[in-house]
Enzyme design. Sequence first.
Site, mmCIF file in Angstrom:
data_model
loop_
_atom_site.group_PDB
_atom_site.id
_atom_site.type_symbol
_atom_site.label_atom_id
_atom_site.label_comp_id
_atom_site.label_asym_id
_atom_site.label_seq_id
_atom_site.Cartn_x
_atom_site.Cartn_y
_atom_site.Cartn_z
ATOM 1 N N GLU A 122 0.978 -1.152 0.012
ATOM 2 C CA GLU A 122 -0.059 0.098 -0.287
ATOM 3 C C GLU A 122 1.094 1.423 -0.402
ATOM 4 O O GLU A 122 0.500 1.665 -1.291
ATOM 5 C CB GLU A 122 -0.756 0.432 0.876
ATOM 6 N N GLU A 142 -3.590 -9.917 3.072
ATOM 7 C CA GLU A 142 -4.214 -9.387 3.841
ATOM 8 C C GLU A 142 -4.864 -10.609 4.169
ATOM 9 O O GLU A 142 -5.782 -10.818 5.345
ATOM 10 C CB GLU A 142 -4.979 -7.866 3.931
#
Length: 264
Positions: A122, A142
């Site tokens: 990210e 994730e």
Amino acid sequence: MAMAGRAGGGGMGEGARIERREAILCITITREARRNAIDAATAASIDAAIDEAERDPALRAVLLTGTGDRAFCSGMDLKEAAERGAGLGLVPGRGFAGITERRRDKPLVVAVNGPAVAGGFEIVLAADIVVAADHAHFALAEVKRGLFAFAGGVQRLARAVPRAAALGMILTGEPISARRAHELGLVTEVVPGAELLPRAMALAGMIAGYDAEAVRNAKMLHDMAADASIDESLRFGRLYGEKTLASAASREGIAAYAEGRAKA
């Protein structure tokens, strides 16, 4: 992994080393034993360093990397999350590591020295220039932990790559190579590991040597145009472009080219 260039001062925050190298603020995540995972203290250190760069007109660019070559950043510190609760690497209003939700004027160059996973990916997706070592890989992992990449990973992939490629990463959590990331346009350059920091510093130095207002306006226009209609972004570009054309830096750049000389 040592920084290249001449230091102009620096210090240690918790979990990060901060160094001023001429007009570049260099941030190195120093948690190699935890694969450079971001805990609350490290997020605060990075956030404060970028605040410093944004305030200081002498700093023209920020370079972010990690220690060693085992990982750029493995995302959230899961050990801290298990002990104290998840989400401590999120800075309110700024996002993961103080980066993924932040609006910045100063360009952020990221030198990906190893795997960039979960929040580490990210951060990469939020950067402006990405130089990756050829052994690096990228993953939004994730989903494997019962989570999803809500701090910018899903959103930016949706804008950056075709749907099938994005959902392939988002829903499986499987990694892609640095070469594949470059093919998808997520990475600016891929270089051998030994050349990573020199190349990233060279790009940051190149940008830092240009007129700060021109760089700021070009970055601002790009980011605005990515979210706006073509008509709106053209109006915005004309407004800031006319201001830039009237600037002393623009006049000198044009005159130097016309006269066949270096800029003053």
